[in-house]
Scaffold this active site. Sequence first.
Site, PDB file in Angstrom:
ATOM      1  N   HIS A   8      -6.528   1.524  -3.186  1.00 29.36           N
ATOM      2  CA  HIS A   8      -5.740   0.879  -2.431  1.00 29.36           C
ATOM      3  C   HIS A   8      -5.192   0.251  -2.869  1.00 29.36           C
ATOM      4  O   HIS A   8      -5.991  -0.715  -4.389  1.00 29.36           O
ATOM      5  CB  HIS A   8      -6.511   1.359  -0.759  1.00 29.36           C
ATOM      6  CG  HIS A   8      -6.974   0.123  -0.797  1.00 29.36           C
ATOM      7  ND1 HIS A   8      -6.838  -0.691   0.413  1.00 29.36           N
ATOM      8  CD2 HIS A   8      -8.632   0.214  -1.310  1.00 29.36           C
ATOM      9  CE1 HIS A   8      -7.622  -1.644   0.319  1.00 29.36           C
ATOM     10  NE2 HIS A   8      -9.292  -1.216  -0.710  1.00 29.36           N
TER      11      HIS A   8
ATOM     12  N   CYS B  34       0.858  -1.446   0.270  1.00 31.06           N
ATOM     13  CA  CYS B  34       0.282  -0.586  -0.188  1.00 31.06           C
ATOM     14  C   CYS B  34       0.551   0.848  -0.211  1.00 31.06           C
ATOM     15  O   CYS B  34       0.436   2.113  -0.945  1.00 31.06           O
ATOM     16  CB  CYS B  34      -0.816  -0.319   1.315  1.00 31.06           C
ATOM     17  SG  CYS B  34       0.207   0.423   2.685  1.00 31.06           S
TER      18      CYS B  34
ATOM     19  N   HIS C 279      -2.559   0.963   7.506  1.00 29.69           N
ATOM     20  CA  HIS C 279      -2.703   0.745   5.886  1.00 29.69           C
ATOM     21  C   HIS C 279      -2.713   2.888   5.298  1.00 29.69           C
ATOM     22  O   HIS C 279      -3.208   3.321   5.900  1.00 29.69           O
ATOM     23  CB  HIS C 279      -3.919   0.094   5.461  1.00 29.69           C
ATOM     24  CG  HIS C 279      -4.703   0.238   4.512  1.00 29.69           C
ATOM     25  ND1 HIS C 279      -3.707  -0.917   3.676  1.00 29.69           N
ATOM     26  CD2 HIS C 279      -5.365   0.229   3.883  1.00 29.69           C
ATOM     27  CE1 HIS C 279      -4.609  -1.294   2.045  1.00 29.69           C
ATOM     28  NE2 HIS C 279      -5.310  -0.513   2.033  1.00 29.69           N
TER      29      HIS C 279
END
Length: 156
Positions: free
Chosen positions: A126, A63, A114
Amino acid sequence: MVFRLIKLVVIIATLQVTGCVIFTQEEDLSSQNEIKALLNSHYQSWQGTPYRFGGKSKKGIDCSAFIQQTYQTLFGIKLPRSSRSQIKVGKRVPYSQAQYGDLVFFHNGRKVSHVGIFMGESKFLHVSTRKGVTISTVKSKYWSKRLYRVNRVLTN
């Protein structure tokens, strides 16, 4: 009345001297549409690229590397490599004021875990561990519990 006019002239002159730009609503909307188009095009070229921890290419990416590469490629902005460092960049904004291109951070209860890019309408771009590069909704049961904060890095 004369005082207000003089005050307005001074404000405009100050903005011109300092290099500040006043954006109209139409210019701001146009800028948001351009960011949206860039992000959608970028997504199309990366869609489905698998997640790989530490990965940095279309063979596999994580990510924070995806966010780093996206910002560098689309906006010429260099971001740090990790989500924990990326959260230190930009200005925190309320989720209710999120705009296209804002960074959306999530946590696992203890720490930032994240990061994604806000795509409007509660969606974010993402890299999912299951789906790879994808678009998800912040309103899902999973993500809504983990939403931590939004940072604005792009300025009009």
